[in-house]
Design an enzyme around this catalytic site. Structure first.
Site, mmCIF file in Angstrom:
data_model
loop_
_atom_site.group_PDB
_atom_site.id
_atom_site.type_symbol
_atom_site.label_atom_id
_atom_site.label_comp_id
_atom_site.label_asym_id
_atom_site.label_seq_id
_atom_site.Cartn_x
_atom_site.Cartn_y
_atom_site.Cartn_z
ATOM 1 N N LEU A 120 0.852 -1.187 0.000
ATOM 2 C CA LEU A 120 0.000 0.000 0.000
ATOM 3 C C LEU A 120 0.885 1.234 0.000
ATOM 4 O O LEU A 120 1.904 1.270 0.698
ATOM 5 C CB LEU A 120 -0.897 0.029 1.244
ATOM 6 N N ASP A 121 0.508 2.256 -0.770
ATOM 7 C CA ASP A 121 1.250 3.519 -0.751
ATOM 8 C C ASP A 121 1.299 4.075 0.668
ATOM 9 O O ASP A 121 0.401 3.811 1.481
ATOM 10 C CB ASP A 121 0.573 4.555 -1.657
ATOM 11 N N SER A 122 2.307 4.868 0.966
ATOM 12 C CA SER A 122 2.408 5.455 2.304
ATOM 13 C C SER A 122 1.208 6.335 2.622
ATOM 14 O O SER A 122 0.793 6.441 3.784
ATOM 15 C CB SER A 122 3.704 6.266 2.428
ATOM 16 N N GLU A 132 3.015 -1.609 -7.724
ATOM 17 C CA GLU A 132 3.490 -1.403 -6.366
ATOM 18 C C GLU A 132 2.505 -1.965 -5.374
ATOM 19 O O GLU A 132 2.810 -2.180 -4.219
ATOM 20 C CB GLU A 132 3.721 0.088 -6.080
#
Length: 350
Positions: free
Chosen positions: A120-122, A343
């Site tokens: 997961l993206d920040s 990602e």
């Protein structure tokens, strides 16, 4: 242990003062003094026992930690990267088990493996699937499963990262866009479609992440469009310039690219303002994702047992037999297994 040591220390420094007692109250006073001394001794003994039990419990906890195998889920908040969160989880478990400990340094080495599947993206929050022990081998299966997100997009602004963390690169009017306009184009982004991944992503060029190259200011060419799957896509709310989407998709899909493409299709632009993963495979945010205050060995053991019933039979792991605590030492093995997907599809194993 500190409490026990303090209690023992105070008992060794106790002094008995003789106080004259009238004969008429002699019996009662003697009984009271005896009771007081007995209570003090019992308290010290209890404290010593507690300290001894604490010393024994650490190896027992380490043994239990080493025996954990399977897949569970944690709740990732906004802020840390998925890798940073995994390190935080690992450190909490090691600290609880008292590992590594000097008293174990000459014993048989045992490796704790822990990893996550589906980054997961920040800036995003939600379900992060974690594998521990032999469960790390199951993470690849999590990548191909479906994921569900709630995404809030903002019309009229484009950024270099395609979300609110990036620099604004373009602004366009959005005041003519209606709810019907958005609903009318969603079908174009449903089913088996082609999608160009973001430049800021975990995809690699010459062994380096595109996002790393972008941050260095190096020229990066967009990756070619690739096939992805969107199982369902619906508009949940529209309050210009913000719109909320409920998306269920397969592996390798980028929500940021979806929102950006929707903005372009509406003759405007858009970026992701908020992103929450509500489901990954069989794991849901409400039912299965452990908050940080539940990142304990016992809570994870219970979660592993509960979550084993959610996995297909061929993936379910048999319970591992606990290892002998007097033969093992815990160490950490760092391995990175990077998929060539998005990602959202990177396995990290520690």
């Amino acid at each position: 242990m500190a409490a026990a040591e303090a209690a023992v220390g105070s008992s060794s420094s106790l002094k008995t003062d003789t106080v004259p007692v009238p004969e008429s109250a002699g019996t009662a006073a003697a009984t009271a003094a005896t009771s007081s001394a007995t209570a003090a001794a019992a308290a010290v003994a209890a404290a010593v026992r507690t300290g001894s039990e604490a010393r024994v419990s650490k190896p027992a906890l380490a043994t239990k930690l080493l025996s954990l195998s399977g897949v569970f889920a944690v709740h990732k908040p906004k802020g840390p990267t998925s890798a940073e969160l995994l390190n935080r989880l690992k450190e909490k478990l090691l600290a609880e088990a008292g590992m590594p400990s000097p008293e174990w340094t000459k014993r048989k080495k045992q490796t704790l493996k822990i990893g996550h599947g589906g980054t997961l993206d920040s800036a995003a929050r939600g379900v992060l699937v974690v594998g521990i022990g032999k469960g790390t081998k199951m993470l690849t299966n999590m990548l191909s499963g479906s994921k569900r997100y709630i995404a809030i997009g903002e019309l009229g602004k484009a950024t270099d990262t395609l979300d609110s963390t990036g620099k604004v690169t373009e602004e366009k009017p959005y005041d003519k866009i209606t709810q019907e306009d958005i609903e009318g184009i969603l079908q174009k982004f449903t089913g088996n479609i082609m999608q160009v991944p973001p430049l800021y992503s975990a995809l690699k060029k010459d062994g380096q992440r595109l996002s790393t190259l972008m941050k260095r200011g190096e020229a990066v060419e967009a990756k070619p469009a690739r096939p992805v799957t969107v199982y369902s896509l619906s508009l949940q709310n529209f309050q210009p310039p913000f719109f909320t989407l409920d998306v269920e998709c397969g592996g390798g899909f980028y929500i940021r690219s979806l929102v950006s493409d929707i903005g372009k299709e509406l003759s405007s632009c858009a970026n992701v303002l908020e992103l929450t993963r509500t489901k990954q495979g069989p794991f849901t945010l409400e039912e299965h994702a452990l908050p940080e205050d539940k990142w304990t060995i016992d809570d994870i053991a219970q979660s592993l047992e509960h979550c084993s019933s959610l996995l297909p039979g061929e993936l379910a792991l048999k319970k591992s037999k606990p290892e002998e605590s007097n033969e093992q030492m815990l160490s950490c093995e760092y391995i990175s297994l990077n998929e060539t997907k998005g990602e959202d599809d990177v396995i990290k194993t520690f």
